[in-house]
Design a protein around this motif. Sequence first.
Motif, mmCIF file in Angstrom:
data_model
loop_
_atom_site.group_PDB
_atom_site.id
_atom_site.type_symbol
_atom_site.label_atom_id
_atom_site.label_comp_id
_atom_site.label_asym_id
_atom_site.label_seq_id
_atom_site.Cartn_x
_atom_site.Cartn_y
_atom_site.Cartn_z
ATOM 1 N N PRO A 53 0.807 -1.240 0.000
ATOM 2 C CA PRO A 53 0.000 0.000 0.000
ATOM 3 C C PRO A 53 0.833 1.279 0.000
ATOM 4 N N ALA A 54 2.129 1.168 0.275
ATOM 5 C CA ALA A 54 2.993 2.358 0.312
ATOM 6 C C ALA A 54 3.487 2.760 -1.080
ATOM 7 N N LEU A 55 2.945 2.141 -2.116
ATOM 8 C CA LEU A 55 3.379 2.415 -3.489
ATOM 9 C C LEU A 55 3.341 3.910 -3.802
ATOM 10 N N GLU A 56 4.438 4.414 -4.375
ATOM 11 C CA GLU A 56 4.484 5.789 -4.863
ATOM 12 C C GLU A 56 4.193 5.772 -6.360
ATOM 13 N N VAL A 57 3.346 6.682 -6.826
ATOM 14 C CA VAL A 57 2.972 6.742 -8.235
ATOM 15 C C VAL A 57 3.443 8.070 -8.824
ATOM 16 N N HIS A 58 4.136 8.004 -9.942
ATOM 17 C CA HIS A 58 4.612 9.199 -10.638
ATOM 18 C C HIS A 58 4.162 9.133 -12.092
ATOM 19 N N ASP A 59 3.631 10.235 -12.605
ATOM 20 C CA ASP A 59 3.164 10.304 -13.992
ATOM 21 C C ASP A 59 4.022 11.283 -14.791
ATOM 22 N N LEU A 60 4.475 10.837 -15.944
ATOM 23 C CA LEU A 60 5.290 11.659 -16.839
ATOM 24 C C LEU A 60 4.664 11.683 -18.218
ATOM 25 N N GLU A 61 4.973 12.723 -18.987
ATOM 26 C CA GLU A 61 4.584 12.788 -20.392
ATOM 27 C C GLU A 61 5.856 12.838 -21.214
ATOM 28 N N ALA A 62 6.017 11.831 -22.075
ATOM 29 C CA ALA A 62 7.275 11.675 -22.798
ATOM 30 C C ALA A 62 7.568 12.840 -23.736
ATOM 31 N N ASP A 63 6.531 13.516 -24.225
ATOM 32 C CA ASP A 63 6.760 14.651 -25.126
ATOM 33 C C ASP A 63 7.138 15.915 -24.368
ATOM 34 N N TYR A 65 9.307 15.612 -21.645
ATOM 35 C CA TYR A 65 10.317 15.037 -20.763
ATOM 36 C C TYR A 65 11.500 15.963 -20.535
ATOM 37 N N ALA A 66 11.886 16.083 -19.255
ATOM 38 C CA ALA A 66 13.060 16.865 -18.877
ATOM 39 C C ALA A 66 14.220 15.909 -18.632
ATOM 40 N N PRO A 67 15.365 16.117 -19.254
ATOM 41 C CA PRO A 67 16.516 15.210 -19.098
ATOM 42 C C PRO A 67 16.838 14.961 -17.630
ATOM 43 N N GLY A 68 17.104 13.687 -17.327
ATOM 44 C CA GLY A 68 17.473 13.303 -15.969
ATOM 45 C C GLY A 68 16.312 12.940 -15.071
ATOM 46 N N LEU A 69 15.087 13.176 -15.514
ATOM 47 C CA LEU A 69 13.929 12.959 -14.645
ATOM 48 C C LEU A 69 13.705 11.481 -14.333
ATOM 49 N N LEU A 70 13.856 10.610 -15.322
ATOM 50 C CA LEU A 70 13.642 9.180 -15.090
ATOM 51 C C LEU A 70 14.634 8.647 -14.055
ATOM 52 N N ALA A 71 15.878 9.039 -14.181
ATOM 53 C CA ALA A 71 16.896 8.587 -13.230
ATOM 54 C C ALA A 71 16.563 9.077 -11.822
ATOM 55 N N THR A 72 16.056 10.281 -11.725
ATOM 56 C CA THR A 72 15.694 10.835 -10.415
ATOM 57 C C THR A 72 14.552 10.047 -9.777
ATOM 58 N N LEU A 73 13.522 9.757 -10.547
ATOM 59 C CA LEU A 73 12.365 9.046 -10.006
ATOM 60 C C LEU A 73 12.673 7.588 -9.691
ATOM 61 N N ALA A 74 13.621 7.012 -10.432
ATOM 62 C CA ALA A 74 13.948 5.601 -10.235
ATOM 63 C C ALA A 74 15.040 5.382 -9.191
ATOM 64 N N SER A 75 15.626 6.450 -8.704
ATOM 65 C CA SER A 75 16.686 6.299 -7.709
ATOM 66 C C SER A 75 16.084 5.843 -6.386
ATOM 67 N N PRO A 76 16.848 5.111 -5.570
ATOM 68 C CA PRO A 76 16.313 4.574 -4.300
ATOM 69 C C PRO A 76 15.694 5.669 -3.432
ATOM 70 N N SER A 77 14.515 5.396 -2.906
ATOM 71 C CA SER A 77 13.842 6.366 -2.044
ATOM 72 C C SER A 77 14.323 6.215 -0.610
ATOM 73 N N LEU A 78 14.067 7.223 0.193
ATOM 74 C CA LEU A 78 14.563 7.260 1.567
ATOM 75 C C LEU A 78 14.054 6.088 2.392
ATOM 76 N N PHE A 79 12.780 5.738 2.221
ATOM 77 C CA PHE A 79 12.192 4.675 3.035
ATOM 78 C C PHE A 79 11.981 3.379 2.247
ATOM 79 N N GLY A 80 12.479 3.333 1.024
ATOM 80 C CA GLY A 80 12.419 2.111 0.242
ATOM 81 C C GLY A 80 11.048 1.750 -0.288
ATOM 82 N N GLU A 81 10.153 2.738 -0.467
ATOM 83 C CA GLU A 81 8.824 2.432 -0.995
ATOM 84 C C GLU A 81 8.928 1.988 -2.468
ATOM 85 N N PRO A 82 8.095 1.040 -2.877
ATOM 86 C CA PRO A 82 8.059 0.678 -4.296
ATOM 87 C C PRO A 82 7.475 1.837 -5.103
ATOM 88 N N ARG A 83 7.872 1.936 -6.358
ATOM 89 C CA ARG A 83 7.425 3.047 -7.184
ATOM 90 C C ARG A 83 6.829 2.556 -8.505
#
Length: 339
Positions: A53-63, A65-83
Amino acid sequence: MPAKKPARAAAKIDQVPWSGIRPAPVVLVTGPEAFLADRASSVLKDLLVGEDPALEVHDLEADQYAPGLLATLASPSLFGEPRLVRVTNVEKCTDAFITETISYLQAPADDVTLVLRHGGGVRGKKLLDTIRSGVGGGVEVLCDELKRETDRIDFVNAEFRAARRKIAPSAVRTLVVAFADDLAELAAACRQLLADEAQEITDKVVDKYYGGRVETNAFKVADIALAGRSAPAIVELRHALATGEAPVPIVAAFASKIRTMAKVSAFRGPSGQAASALGMAPWQVQRAQRDVAGWSEAGLANAITSIAEADTAVKGGSRDAHYALEVMVRTIARRGEAR
C-alpha cells in the motif's frame, strides 16, 4: 496516409492482452485503444497497491520530458517504498527520453515498475525494439481496437465474469449493438447494470435501460456529424427521430460533445494535466482533442450558437423543431462554418 505501426513479429518478450497485464520491471502498453490502455494501467496499479500500500505513483509525459527525470524518479527512495512510474505519449517522445530510457533498460531499478504507453506510429521505434528484444525484462500489453462484434461480446462477457454475475447471451448482443461505436460507453453500461441490478441480466433488463439505443442513438448522430459527414448524419438523425428518439436528448448529446471539445481546446498544457484539471479520464481528453482538430474558435462559437437555437426550438420555441435539428447537424458537420 495512416502512420505505420511498429512491427511486433520479432518480440522476444511476452505479449499479453490488456486483461493479462502483470507487474514487470518494464511494462510496454501499445495499441490505439486508449480506454483499454487506461483500464490496464489501473489494473496494474491496483495489483501493485495490493502488494504494498505504500506504493508511490509518478506520472510523466514523454513529449514534455526533462533530461534526468527518469533517473531521479527511479533512484532509491529514503524509506524504500516501491514506485510506479507511468509514462504517456511515448509515440511523441523527445530524443532525450529515448536515450535515457534505453540506458535505464540496461539495469532497471529494484522496486520500480516503469509503464510506457505508446499509442502507435514509428516515433520511439528504437526504444520499442529494445524492449521487445528482452532488454529490461519487460512485458508488452496489447491494446488494439475491438473492431469485431465478437471481440466486444467477449469484452462484455469478461466484465460480467469478473464481477461473478450472469448475463444472458442475447442481452450481451443487445448491449454490443446499442454501444457499437464507443467502448468506454459500453463499459459504463456494464458497470451501471452491475450496480443497479441484483439478478441475472436479461433482455428485458437491458431493454429497460438502453432499448432506445439499439436502432440508433443521439451520440451516434453526433459522432457522424463530428466526423464531417453531413449527409450520413442527416440520414441518421431522421432515422433516430423516425424510430422514437426524442429531440431533446439529441441536442443534449451534441451539447455534451461540443462543450467537452471547447474545454479541452481552451486548456493550455499537457493532456495529462488537462485530464486532471478538467475532471476527465485521459481517453476523454484524447477523444476531444481528436474531435476538435481543425476547428477554429469562431467555428466552436457558431456551433454553440446553433446548439442553443436548436435547444430553444425543440423545447417549444419553433414550429419546426426537426428543421432546427438539421441545421445544427449541418453546422457541426461543417465545423461551425457559415450555414
